[in-house]
Design an enzyme around this catalytic site. Sequence first.
Site, PDB file in Angstrom:
ATOM      1  N   ILE A   1      11.694   1.690  -6.862  1.00  0.00           N
ATOM      2  CA  ILE A   1      11.524   0.925  -5.630  1.00  0.00           C
ATOM      3  C   ILE A   1      10.037   0.976  -5.325  1.00  0.00           C
ATOM      4  O   ILE A   1       9.427   2.043  -5.320  1.00  0.00           O
ATOM      5  CB  ILE A   1      12.380   1.488  -4.471  1.00  0.00           C
ATOM      6  CG1 ILE A   1      12.159   0.669  -3.183  1.00  0.00           C
ATOM      7  CG2 ILE A   1      12.144   2.969  -4.224  1.00  0.00           C
ATOM      8  CD1 ILE A   1      13.102   1.043  -2.045  1.00  0.00           C
ATOM      9  N   SER A   2       9.433  -0.176  -5.127  1.00  0.00           N
ATOM     10  CA  SER A   2       7.981  -0.260  -4.998  1.00  0.00           C
ATOM     11  C   SER A   2       7.477   0.491  -3.768  1.00  0.00           C
ATOM     12  O   SER A   2       8.182   0.655  -2.772  1.00  0.00           O
ATOM     13  CB  SER A   2       7.532  -1.726  -4.910  1.00  0.00           C
ATOM     14  OG  SER A   2       7.739  -2.392  -6.128  1.00  0.00           O
TER      15      SER A   2
END
Length: 213
Positions: A61-62
């Site tokens: 997840i960025s």
Amino acid sequence: MISNGQSRVKRLIQQLEALGITNKEVLRVISETPRHLFMPESLAHKAYENTALPIGNGQTISQPLMVATMTQLLMQHHCKNVLEIGTGSGYQTAVLAQLVDKVFSVERIATLQYQAKRRMRQLDLHNVAMRHGDGWKGWRSKGPFDGIIVTAAASDIPQDLVDQLADGGVMIIPVGEQHQSQSLVVMRRFGDSLEQQRIGDVRFVPLVKGDVV
């Protein structure tokens, strides 16, 4: 009384503002989107830290700053019909869905797509269409798109995505090989002409061709 969770969200928003995120709508949506729902429970205590986190299948997840930066760049062009390449956890998808009219999201890993769909329903976000497939090929039947956002690094800009960009549209894409220099690129299309602007150095997982059941 402000809860511990609320204080962590507030601190994250303050960090994003200090790092150059100025779009109030982007900041509002990030503050209201429960990032802890988009990761394994074992990592939820880190949800509001400004860091990328693993979500399984070799994906992440960025970092919130990167989600905010890419979203802010997209929103500068008032995009309404957006193609997202790389659904992943669905966090970027959920942020976009609260800012644009329609999000079309392509994910190559079926298990990640299934989990992301469930999260969209949980958050009552119904303006998202998802497809299991090869992100390099985009989603031609739903185009052209006035915005395209790519959440993994391509070795070069996929021609299929360029072809699906509307006249006047914008693509936000990290470009470069894994473990080498990668740049965040903003591409604008004007008829048959393309303009590119390099925003800065980034680090993303690679945009892999093909799909995984």
